[in-house]
Design a protein around this motif. Structure first.
Motif, PDB file in Angstrom:
ATOM      1  N   PRO A 134       0.988  -1.351  -0.076  1.00 10.91           N
ATOM      2  CA  PRO A 134      -0.078  -0.063   0.017  1.00 10.91           C
ATOM      3  C   PRO A 134       0.634   1.387   0.085  1.00 10.91           C
ATOM      4  N   ASP A 135       2.005   1.101   0.379  1.00  3.87           N
ATOM      5  CA  ASP A 135       2.874   2.644   0.515  1.00  3.87           C
ATOM      6  C   ASP A 135       4.016   2.426  -0.587  1.00  3.87           C
ATOM      7  N   SER A 136       3.519   2.065  -1.872  1.00  2.00           N
ATOM      8  CA  SER A 136       4.324   1.904  -3.000  1.00  2.00           C
ATOM      9  C   SER A 136       4.814   3.407  -3.586  1.00  2.00           C
ATOM     10  N   GLY A 137       4.347   4.405  -3.245  1.00  2.80           N
ATOM     11  CA  GLY A 137       4.631   5.476  -3.885  1.00  2.80           C
ATOM     12  C   GLY A 137       3.492   5.954  -4.849  1.00  2.80           C
ATOM     13  N   GLY A 138       2.287   5.726  -4.629  1.00  6.32           N
ATOM     14  CA  GLY A 138       1.251   6.211  -5.255  1.00  6.32           C
ATOM     15  C   GLY A 138       0.960   7.844  -5.165  1.00  6.32           C
ATOM     16  N   ALA A 139       0.983   8.115  -4.194  1.00  7.36           N
ATOM     17  CA  ALA A 139       0.574   9.633  -4.073  1.00  7.36           C
ATOM     18  C   ALA A 139       1.697  10.514  -5.018  1.00  7.36           C
ATOM     19  N   ALA A 140       3.065  10.007  -4.986  1.00 12.45           N
ATOM     20  CA  ALA A 140       3.773  10.818  -5.844  1.00 12.45           C
ATOM     21  C   ALA A 140       3.475  10.769  -7.070  1.00 12.45           C
ATOM     22  N   VAL A 141       3.008   9.774  -7.610  1.00 10.81           N
ATOM     23  CA  VAL A 141       2.529   9.501  -9.196  1.00 10.81           C
ATOM     24  C   VAL A 141       1.245  10.420  -9.204  1.00 10.81           C
ATOM     25  N   ARG A 142       0.310  10.543  -8.468  1.00  9.21           N
ATOM     26  CA  ARG A 142      -0.676  11.029  -8.621  1.00  9.21           C
ATOM     27  C   ARG A 142      -0.494  12.692  -8.509  1.00  9.21           C
ATOM     28  N   ALA A 143       0.433  13.216  -7.647  1.00 10.99           N
ATOM     29  CA  ALA A 143       0.859  14.374  -7.687  1.00 10.99           C
ATOM     30  C   ALA A 143       1.578  14.818  -9.113  1.00 10.99           C
ATOM     31  N   ALA A 144       2.525  13.733  -9.533  1.00 11.83           N
ATOM     32  CA  ALA A 144       3.137  14.262 -10.730  1.00 11.83           C
ATOM     33  C   ALA A 144       2.286  14.299 -11.972  1.00 11.83           C
ATOM     34  N   LEU A 145       0.962  13.747 -11.826  1.00  6.92           N
ATOM     35  CA  LEU A 145       0.201  13.557 -13.053  1.00  6.92           C
ATOM     36  C   LEU A 145      -0.983  14.236 -12.748  1.00  6.92           C
ATOM     37  N   GLY A 146      -1.039  15.331 -11.905  1.00  5.00           N
ATOM     38  CA  GLY A 146      -2.199  16.436 -11.530  1.00  5.00           C
ATOM     39  C   GLY A 146      -3.397  15.620 -11.158  1.00  5.00           C
ATOM     40  N   LEU A 147      -3.226  14.496 -10.392  1.00  7.53           N
ATOM     41  CA  LEU A 147      -4.396  13.798  -9.917  1.00  7.53           C
ATOM     42  C   LEU A 147      -4.643  13.752  -8.338  1.00  7.53           C
ATOM     43  N   ALA A 148      -3.998  14.503  -7.706  1.00  5.61           N
ATOM     44  CA  ALA A 148      -3.778  14.496  -6.402  1.00  5.61           C
ATOM     45  C   ALA A 148      -5.206  14.388  -5.516  1.00  5.61           C
ATOM     46  N   GLU A 149      -6.020  15.103  -5.828  1.00 10.00           N
ATOM     47  CA  GLU A 149      -7.201  15.416  -5.317  1.00 10.00           C
ATOM     48  C   GLU A 149      -8.481  14.661  -5.961  1.00 10.00           C
ATOM     49  N   ARG A 150      -8.071  13.767  -6.932  1.00 10.26           N
ATOM     50  CA  ARG A 150      -9.304  13.289  -7.673  1.00 10.26           C
ATOM     51  C   ARG A 150      -9.541  11.888  -7.724  1.00 10.26           C
ATOM     52  N   PRO A 151     -10.805  11.055  -7.845  1.00 11.98           N
ATOM     53  CA  PRO A 151     -10.783   9.850  -7.763  1.00 11.98           C
ATOM     54  C   PRO A 151     -10.042   9.161  -8.944  1.00 11.98           C
ATOM     55  N   VAL A 152      -9.381   8.143  -8.906  1.00  8.15           N
ATOM     56  CA  VAL A 152      -8.804   7.745  -9.852  1.00  8.15           C
ATOM     57  C   VAL A 152      -9.100   6.005  -9.971  1.00  8.15           C
ATOM     58  N   VAL A 153      -9.602   5.648 -11.308  1.00  7.85           N
ATOM     59  CA  VAL A 153      -9.535   4.377 -11.638  1.00  7.85           C
ATOM     60  C   VAL A 153      -8.409   4.010 -12.210  1.00  7.85           C
ATOM     61  N   VAL A 154      -7.579   3.006 -11.735  1.00  5.72           N
ATOM     62  CA  VAL A 154      -6.266   2.564 -12.678  1.00  5.72           C
ATOM     63  C   VAL A 154      -6.504   1.310 -13.161  1.00  5.72           C
ATOM     64  N   CYS A 155      -5.907   0.984 -14.505  1.00  2.73           N
ATOM     65  CA  CYS A 155      -5.883  -0.234 -15.291  1.00  2.73           C
ATOM     66  C   CYS A 155      -4.457  -0.329 -15.658  1.00  2.73           C
ATOM     67  N   VAL A 156      -3.673  -1.413 -15.336  1.00  2.00           N
ATOM     68  CA  VAL A 156      -2.296  -1.668 -15.727  1.00  2.00           C
ATOM     69  C   VAL A 156      -2.303  -2.759 -16.322  1.00  2.00           C
ATOM     70  N   SER A 157      -1.949  -2.635 -17.516  1.00  2.79           N
ATOM     71  CA  SER A 157      -2.114  -3.822 -18.737  1.00  2.79           C
ATOM     72  C   SER A 157      -1.398  -3.497 -19.993  1.00  2.79           C
ATOM     73  N   ARG A 158      -1.242  -4.597 -20.817  1.00  5.23           N
ATOM     74  CA  ARG A 158      -0.772  -4.141 -22.121  1.00  5.23           C
ATOM     75  C   ARG A 158      -2.141  -3.955 -22.847  1.00  5.23           C
ATOM     76  N   LEU A 159      -2.001  -2.851 -23.848  1.00  5.31           N
ATOM     77  CA  LEU A 159      -3.112  -2.479 -24.558  1.00  5.31           C
ATOM     78  C   LEU A 159      -3.443  -3.218 -25.827  1.00  5.31           C
ATOM     79  N   VAL A 160      -4.186  -4.251 -25.595  1.00  6.74           N
ATOM     80  CA  VAL A 160      -4.631  -5.465 -26.574  1.00  6.74           C
ATOM     81  C   VAL A 160      -6.260  -5.331 -26.296  1.00  6.74           C
ATOM     82  N   PRO A 161      -7.161  -5.987 -27.511  1.00  4.09           N
ATOM     83  CA  PRO A 161      -8.470  -5.977 -27.358  1.00  4.09           C
ATOM     84  C   PRO A 161      -9.105  -6.668 -25.941  1.00  4.09           C
ATOM     85  N   ARG A 162      -8.287  -8.001 -26.008  1.00  8.06           N
ATOM     86  CA  ARG A 162      -8.623  -8.755 -24.920  1.00  8.06           C
ATOM     87  C   ARG A 162      -8.748  -8.228 -23.368  1.00  8.06           C
TER      88      ARG A 162
END
Length: 383
Positions: A183-211
């Motif tokens: 849980p303390d993997s550094g997500g807050a820093a990524v959110r801040a860098a992307l300008g998303l600090a105060e926004r609800p975020v749905v994240v998807c980590v995966s290769r971009l293919v139709p499946r």
């Protein structure tokens, strides 16, 4: 454990889930008793440099074939048997059973006493077609065991095998490094860098293919935004489907709420998981069952990071989600999938306590069931 030759097309620095699985397992074996024979990743200067650097960092020898894809040809068979003898190996682990498991008879004749072939998702597709079904049957006959990810794949692969080979199948799944994904993997820093600090975020980590179903997430976003106007869909990863997804975000009218990071270095992935409030990858089955999800290790990595997850009903993906406890599985292949996905996302984004409860349950489940060390013990037993 016998000294083992790992024969594989799937090995880093080539990216992918199978590659990460094999490398993580190999690192947990005795390095004095491992030799890897793998394909070349890229032939250009950058690819050769990255591969050479990676191979030099490994605690065991990595021998690269000149081909970017190993096939069970006479040349590859000769090279594999020569490596077996040169390094005194008496066991072979085929990183993916199909098609390299067809090398088993030659390696057995060269002195291999134990042959283990691991299946992923694509072998379930092989089991559906007459020609590839016969090849899979041969692989089962000439290896000591075929491993499987979960019951979905075991049932389908077993139908292509002889009864004796089917009886020798055993489960072997990927795992999660709970010390890397937490849980303390550094997500807050990524959110801040992307300008998303105060926004609800749905994240998807995966290769971009139709499946993988990123298009379902984009189609769900209008409903999500109606309930949570500041929500953002963060799509992490690269792949050939990106241009289509970007166009879909525009035509759906949600482009401003969808962020694409492109490919992210492996060491930065935990922080990108942690940048989300909810993880979602509503994967689907395609091509009449030939293109299915193997397991969906991303769900478990997200759970280890403390996120609730939304998965798709494809292949073994449901095995990585405890329904109603760590998240939910949606019928991602149905026309109603965007609506069902949106309903689950809206509920999770609205309820911090539910997110916390599911995230904590997911983290505990990973520690109980999916740790690499436990799974590597199983592989050592098989070898």
């Amino acid at each position: 454990m016998r000294k083992t030759l790992i024969v594989t097309n799937d090995f880093p620095p080539r990216p992918g889930g199978i590659q990460a699985f094999l490398h993580s397992m190999a690192l947990r074996l005795d390095p004095r008793r491992v030799v890897v024979y793998a394909s070349t990743w890229k032939r250009d200067a950058e690819g050769r440099e990255a591969t050479a650097r990676f191979d030099a960092e490994q605690p065991f020898p990595v021998v690269r074939d000149r081909a970017t894809m190993l096939l069970p040809t006479p040349r590859v068979s000769r090279r594999a048997t020569a490596l077996l003898r040169e390094h005194g190996c008496t066991a072979v682990w085929f990183g993916a059973a199909a098609p390299l498991g067809l090398l088993a008879p030659a390696l057995r004749a060269a002195g291999a006493e134990r042959l283990v072939a691991t299946t992923h998702g694509h072998e379930s597709g092989w089991a559906r077609l007459p020609a590839s079904r016969q090849l899979l049957r041969r692989i089962g006959e000439h290896t000591d065991t075929l491993t499987y990810l979960g019951e979905y794949h075991r049932e389908r692969i077993a139908r292509a095998l002889t009864p004796a080979a089917a009886a020798r199948m055993t489960q072997l799944t990927p795992g999660v490094d709970e010390k890397t994904f937490h849980p303390d993997s550094g997500g807050a820093a990524v959110r801040a860098a992307l300008g998303l600090a105060e926004r609800p975020v749905v994240v998807c980590v995966s290769r971009l293919v139709p499946r993988k179903g990123q298009d379902t997430l984009i189609r769900a976003m209008p409903r999500v935004l109606a309930a949570h106007p500041d929500a953002v869909l963060l799509i992490v990863g690269g792949g050939p489907y990106r241009a289509d997804l970007e166009k879909l975000a525009v035509t759906t009218g949600v482009a401003a709420a969808v962020r694409f990071t492109g490919e992210v270095p492996w060491e930065e992935l935990p922080a990108h998981y942690g940048a989300g409030d909810v993880f979602a990858m509503p994967c689907r089955t395609r091509r009449g069952g030939l293109d299915v999800e193997g397991l969906g290790i991303v769900y478990l990595e997200a759970s280890a990071t403390g996120l609730p997850v939304i998965g798709g009903d494809s292949g073994g993906a449901p095995d990585a989600v405890l329904e109603g406890e760590t998240g939910w599985v949606v019928g991602a292949g149905a026309a109603s999938a965007p609506a069902e996905t949106a309903e689950r996302l809206v509920a999770l984004l609205a309820d911090a306590e539910l997110r916390r409860r599911m995230g904590e349950r997911g983290r505990a489940w990973v520690e109980e069931r999916w740790r690499w060390d436990h799974l590597a013990d199983r592989l050592r037993e098989l070898l």
